[in-house]
Design an enzyme around this catalytic site. Sequence first.
Site, PDB file in Angstrom:
ATOM      1  N   CYS A 142       0.813  -1.229   0.000  1.00  0.00           N
ATOM      2  CA  CYS A 142       0.000   0.000   0.000  1.00  0.00           C
ATOM      3  C   CYS A 142       0.842   1.272   0.000  1.00  0.00           C
ATOM      4  O   CYS A 142       0.299   2.367  -0.197  1.00  0.00           O
ATOM      5  CB  CYS A 142      -0.967   0.003   1.176  1.00  0.00           C
ATOM      6  SG  CYS A 142      -2.094  -1.394   1.134  1.00  0.00           S
ATOM      7  N   HIS A 189      -2.932   7.092   2.539  1.00  0.00           N
ATOM      8  CA  HIS A 189      -3.435   5.819   2.022  1.00  0.00           C
ATOM      9  C   HIS A 189      -4.855   5.609   2.550  1.00  0.00           C
ATOM     10  O   HIS A 189      -5.116   5.805   3.746  1.00  0.00           O
ATOM     11  CB  HIS A 189      -2.503   4.678   2.460  1.00  0.00           C
ATOM     12  CG  HIS A 189      -3.056   3.335   2.151  1.00  0.00           C
ATOM     13  ND1 HIS A 189      -3.600   3.018   0.926  1.00  0.00           N
ATOM     14  CD2 HIS A 189      -3.163   2.217   2.911  1.00  0.00           C
ATOM     15  CE1 HIS A 189      -4.010   1.763   0.948  1.00  0.00           C
ATOM     16  NE2 HIS A 189      -3.766   1.253   2.147  1.00  0.00           N
ATOM     17  N   ASN A 191     -10.143  -0.091   0.218  1.00  0.00           N
ATOM     18  CA  ASN A 191      -8.678  -0.002   0.195  1.00  0.00           C
ATOM     19  C   ASN A 191      -8.184  -0.605  -1.121  1.00  0.00           C
ATOM     20  O   ASN A 191      -8.292  -1.808  -1.323  1.00  0.00           O
ATOM     21  CB  ASN A 191      -8.128  -0.774   1.405  1.00  0.00           C
ATOM     22  CG  ASN A 191      -6.609  -0.759   1.484  1.00  0.00           C
ATOM     23  OD1 ASN A 191      -5.926  -0.374   0.532  1.00  0.00           O
ATOM     24  ND2 ASN A 191      -6.082  -1.194   2.617  1.00  0.00           N
TER      25      ASN A 191
END
Length: 330
Positions: A124, A257, A287
């Site tokens: 990520c 993020h 996500n």
Amino acid sequence: MNAPAAPRYTRISGTGSHLPPRRVGNDELVRLLAARGVETSDAWITERTGIRARHFAADGVNASDLALHACRHALEAAGRRADEIDLIVVATSTPDMVFPATASILQAKLGVHGCPAFDLQAVCSGFVYALTVADAMIRTGGATRALVVGAEVFSRILDFDDRTTCVLFGDGAGAVVLEASDAPGILATDLHADGRHVGILCVPGTVGGGKVLGDPLLRMDGQAVFKLAVGVLEETARTVLAKAARSEADVDWLIPHQANIRIMHSTVRKLRLPPERLVVTVDEHGNTSAASVPLALDTAVRDGRIRRGDTVLLEGVGGGFTWGSVLLDL
Ligand code: ACO
């Protein structure tokens, strides 16, 4: 004696993104999971994560396909053609193949050849890592115009019998065109990793002897990731601001993020930023790992919130454990 060369900087000249058309809201996901005997609810997902929907790619659609759409939008926004690009970096943890790189496949789909193209794997944090690497290559003269992409199909590595992870992730891609410039641009970058935490977020399986060996699905100790994430996101934000001799007050937009709204709100509070400076897309995207930051950036550029000249703080955190940030003037 030659005059010293003028410093070379980089700046983002265009952004683009793409979500696969299939939007799966929490209610639909709850029904899909119930059919497998897995119990969850819209209320749990919304309250614990802020996620209301995510997008899933159709069978046969790969990271390079999502990346291609995002790159076309970014090139158009920058007023550039694909054959003007001399570097392609794709951040992904869900590549089309074991090898070659998704970046090579993307390059072919863009209809160009010759320029370096490689993948970067930092889960990520991948986009923030990729932007830092491309920035360094451009500033040192190794490239002049780069496509930097985050592209993921996390739906392929989810265990839909594990409610603690499968409700969190989605598919998508975001891209920027990064160009050499006389003025910044990217003001400072800050990257970190701590391999002692490999096990808290991983896909532990691999391929060998013609078979999948071990567990090929995403495993996460959510609470351990949560605790680490809130600490490092504050730390790297302060570090990158100090490197650029800027302060929290200079940040027009924070794009962390997009994993969990509670982590994002905690970062805003710790940095004492007004909550309206936080860009949130986790509610609609879930996500999307390496794609989350460029997807959020492009969303806020296209809806008119982020304008040329604004100071933007991008932050990544994820498996590895990895984290980092990029501070830039758009
Ligand atoms: N639906 C209903 N109940 C659930 C679900 C679900 N989908 N998932 C877990 N639960 C239950 C648990 O079983 C537990 O029940 P119990 O109390 O009876 O044991 C309860 O909810 C609480 O579980 P917790 O794990 O304590 O929930 P928490 O509040 O920690 O939220 C979450 C979990 C959302 C995963 C959170 O820990 C988190 O966001 N972690 C960080 C994830 C992250 O940031 N990842 C970023 C990197 S991603 C990358 O790099 C690929």
